[in-house]
Design an enzyme around this catalytic site. Sequence first.
Site, PDB file in Angstrom:
ATOM      1  N   ALA A   1      12.346 -52.709  15.784  1.00  0.00           N
ATOM      2  CA  ALA A   1      13.173 -53.329  16.814  1.00  0.00           C
ATOM      3  C   ALA A   1      12.309 -54.130  17.780  1.00  0.00           C
ATOM      4  CB  ALA A   1      13.982 -52.278  17.561  1.00  0.00           C
ATOM      5  N   SER A   2      11.113 -54.512  17.309  1.00  0.00           N
ATOM      6  CA  SER A   2      10.225 -55.390  18.076  1.00  0.00           C
ATOM      7  C   SER A   2       9.966 -54.855  19.482  1.00  0.00           C
ATOM      8  CB  SER A   2      10.787 -56.810  18.107  1.00  0.00           C
ATOM      9  OG  SER A   2      10.911 -57.318  16.801  1.00  0.00           O
ATOM     10  N   HIS A   3      10.410 -55.592  20.498  1.00  0.00           N
ATOM     11  CA  HIS A   3      10.095 -55.238  21.884  1.00  0.00           C
ATOM     12  C   HIS A   3      11.165 -54.396  22.555  1.00  0.00           C
ATOM     13  CE1 HIS A   3       7.617 -59.180  21.691  1.00  0.00           C
ATOM     14  NE2 HIS A   3       6.877 -58.155  21.333  1.00  0.00           N
TER      15      HIS A   3
ATOM     16  N   LYS B   1      15.244 -55.733   9.517  1.00  0.00           N
ATOM     17  CA  LYS B   1      15.070 -57.182   9.468  1.00  0.00           C
ATOM     18  C   LYS B   1      14.813 -57.577   8.022  1.00  0.00           C
ATOM     19  CE  LYS B   1      13.502 -57.533  14.232  1.00  0.00           C
ATOM     20  NZ  LYS B   1      12.510 -58.101  15.172  1.00  0.00           N
TER      21      LYS B   1
END
Length: 244
Positions: A105-107, A116
């Site tokens: 979820a990246s950041h 993704k």
Amino acid sequence: MTLIKSISGFRGTIGGKAGEGLTPTDIIAFSAAFAKFIYKNSGKDPIKIVVGRDARLSGEMLEALGNNTLVAMGVEVVSLGLSTTPTVEMAVVELKAQGGIILTASHNPKQWNALKLLNEKGEFISAAEGEELLKTIDHGDISFKTIDHLGSIITDDTQIQKHVDKILDLEFVNVDAIKEADFKVAFDAVNSTGGISIPVLLKALGVYNIIPLFDEPSGIFPHNPEPLPENLSTICDEVVKQKA
């Protein structure tokens, strides 16, 4: 709880009711639909899909549910385990896979995770492809493989090193000049996979004076991972303190 289905993948907060958060039911549905989408668009059977994840607390759960759903769809899963987004992208091409899934979820804060999705070029699927995939999910017409046609999971822990090797081979990367400069580098991995990838890259470039912060891939974020000024004070202070 939040669940967002978009043309680039699926992200949400962990828990809650199916369809309202990123639950096991949703993870299985999304993984199966993506496999069906790859079968249709590649024209191949069986297919190969590369899967890698960051160190989020929910990562092992997503990995187990997603990978085994892909096995049920007859997929040859290449599991990179803890990896980085660009490493998974490059591995899809390196391994001649038909697609890839990055569990990150990246950041976003710790309660979030996401799937993704990559095409056979190691690129995020296009808007048109994403719309097609969303229709596949809405239709819900998924058929799993019978016992003689189940897929498999193989592990591959070599892809970070292969990614680094490709960086070293780039024309404008001058390893000798970097070594001679004798850099001191501090980095903050927020207790995720930067802690296992950044030191490998730095040492390969001849940087041995390394100051790691939060480099244990435990998934327990010491601060919000969004790179905003208020979240970067520790690394900024450390650079000054250590004269990095």
